[in-house]
Design an enzyme around this catalytic site. Sequence first.
Site, PDB file in Angstrom:
ATOM      1  N   HIS A  39      69.719  51.122 -55.087  1.00  0.00           N
ATOM      2  CA  HIS A  39      70.056  50.644 -56.282  1.00  0.00           C
ATOM      3  C   HIS A  39      71.321  51.666 -57.143  1.00  0.00           C
ATOM      4  CE1 HIS A  39      66.999  52.934 -58.948  1.00  0.00           C
ATOM      5  NE2 HIS A  39      68.002  53.643 -58.958  1.00  0.00           N
ATOM      6  N   ASN A  96      65.925  52.759 -53.138  1.00  0.00           N
ATOM      7  CA  ASN A  96      66.027  51.540 -52.574  1.00  0.00           C
ATOM      8  C   ASN A  96      67.498  51.071 -52.536  1.00  0.00           C
ATOM      9  OD1 ASN A  96      66.754  51.223 -55.283  1.00  0.00           O
ATOM     10  ND2 ASN A  96      64.634  49.829 -55.740  1.00  0.00           N
ATOM     11  N   ASP A 105      73.336  52.599 -68.138  1.00  0.00           N
ATOM     12  CA  ASP A 105      72.120  52.122 -68.383  1.00  0.00           C
ATOM     13  C   ASP A 105      71.338  52.877 -69.308  1.00  0.00           C
ATOM     14  OD1 ASP A 105      71.418  54.133 -66.348  1.00  0.00           O
ATOM     15  OD2 ASP A 105      71.089  52.928 -64.823  1.00  0.00           O
ATOM     16  N   GLU A 159      68.751  46.264 -59.005  1.00  0.00           N
ATOM     17  CA  GLU A 159      67.829  46.533 -58.126  1.00  0.00           C
ATOM     18  C   GLU A 159      67.981  45.550 -56.995  1.00  0.00           C
ATOM     19  OE1 GLU A 159      65.936  49.147 -58.316  1.00  0.00           O
ATOM     20  OE2 GLU A 159      64.737  49.321 -60.100  1.00  0.00           O
TER      21      GLU A 159
HETATM   22  C1  F6R Z   1      70.954  56.502 -63.841  1.00  0.00           C
HETATM   23  C2  F6R Z   1      71.038  55.320 -62.659  1.00  0.00           C
HETATM   24  C3  F6R Z   1      70.338  55.445 -61.399  1.00  0.00           C
HETATM   25  C4  F6R Z   1      70.220  56.599 -60.657  1.00  0.00           C
HETATM   26  C5  F6R Z   1      69.111  56.721 -59.535  1.00  0.00           C
HETATM   27  C6  F6R Z   1      68.855  57.990 -58.771  1.00  0.00           C
HETATM   28  O1  F6R Z   1      71.846  56.273 -64.975  1.00  0.00           O
HETATM   29  O2  F6R Z   1      71.876  54.582 -62.900  1.00  0.00           O
HETATM   30  O3  F6R Z   1      70.896  54.489 -60.580  1.00  0.00           O
HETATM   31  O4  F6R Z   1      71.384  57.251 -60.395  1.00  0.00           O
HETATM   32  O5  F6R Z   1      67.928  56.043 -60.056  1.00  0.00           O
HETATM   33  O6  F6R Z   1      68.087  58.653 -59.904  1.00  0.00           O
HETATM   34  P1  F6R Z   1      68.070  60.449 -59.469  1.00  0.00           P
HETATM   35  O7  F6R Z   1      69.332  61.054 -59.555  1.00  0.00           O
HETATM   36  O8  F6R Z   1      67.149  60.807 -60.602  1.00  0.00           O
HETATM   37  O9  F6R Z   1      67.577  60.490 -58.311  1.00  0.00           O
END
Ligand code: F6R
Length: 257
Positions: free
Chosen positions: A138, A136, A67, A143
């Site tokens: 994701h 959450n 993403d 989401e």
């Molecule tokens: C990032 C992504 C997100 C993160 C998630 C956790 O490319 O796809 O799903 O893996 O938001 O973020 P961190 O690792 O910063 O807690």
Amino acid sequence: MKIIFVKDYEQMSAEAGELIAAQMKIKPNCVLGLATGSTPEGTYEYLANLYGSNKIDFSKVTSFNLDDYYGLAPEHEQSYRYFMNKHLFSKVNIPIENTHVPSGIAEDIDAACAEYDRAMEASGGVDLQLLGIGINGHIGFNEPDDKFTANTHLVRLDESTIKANARFFDDPKDVPKQAVSMGIKNILQARKILLLASGQNKAEAIYQTVLGPITPSLPASALQLHSDVVLIVDEAAGQKLWDAKKQGKVHEYVRTF
Ligand code: F6R
């Protein structure tokens, strides 16, 4: 799901780095699906060190990131293209033209998303997809919703995600409200999936991912539908799952570090 319980972030990063290195040795021209955020930073550092000591070679590797933020140019310090260049691509010998990150600034986002899916397919598909998880539940920026979205698409970020990611921005108001993300089908099409989680704030999401119902309201629960997922959790993120294991509720193959 194979679950590996490790002590801390450092052990998680080392285990994940070794697994990705093994994939690269088995198939030097492999296609890696990559993630950003705090979770994989240590893994990328571990891989950069392996490369620095001539243990792995990225020259034939292709990558597709999950993403990027909508509206941020690749040069923006908070864009995920910038993150990848900084934490991995500039430190190893991956040809930059082999690296792909969804564009957050394409004029026609829908066409760019479709093109991203086509490019992934044309590459032969992702061999190993690395994932972090949001508090959450994701994965990528899929989401919680009332349906799973299949392909790469434009998403509206959850308030909790905007809040969680504000730590990277000087002004919380600068966090983009939208992103471009691979869909759940894209993720599940990877041959192997490696999910990482560290820290107490991920414990509930990890528990629900493994033992909760499969539901788009917790997107990571879709990983239960995939036959080759390795989950590496540190003590804090794995606490609730570990308690369930002690009660005999975790039947997947489990290894402790
Ligand atoms: C990032 C992504 C997100 C993160 C998630 C956790 O490319 O796809 O799903 O893996 O938001 O973020 P961190 O690792 O910063 O807690």
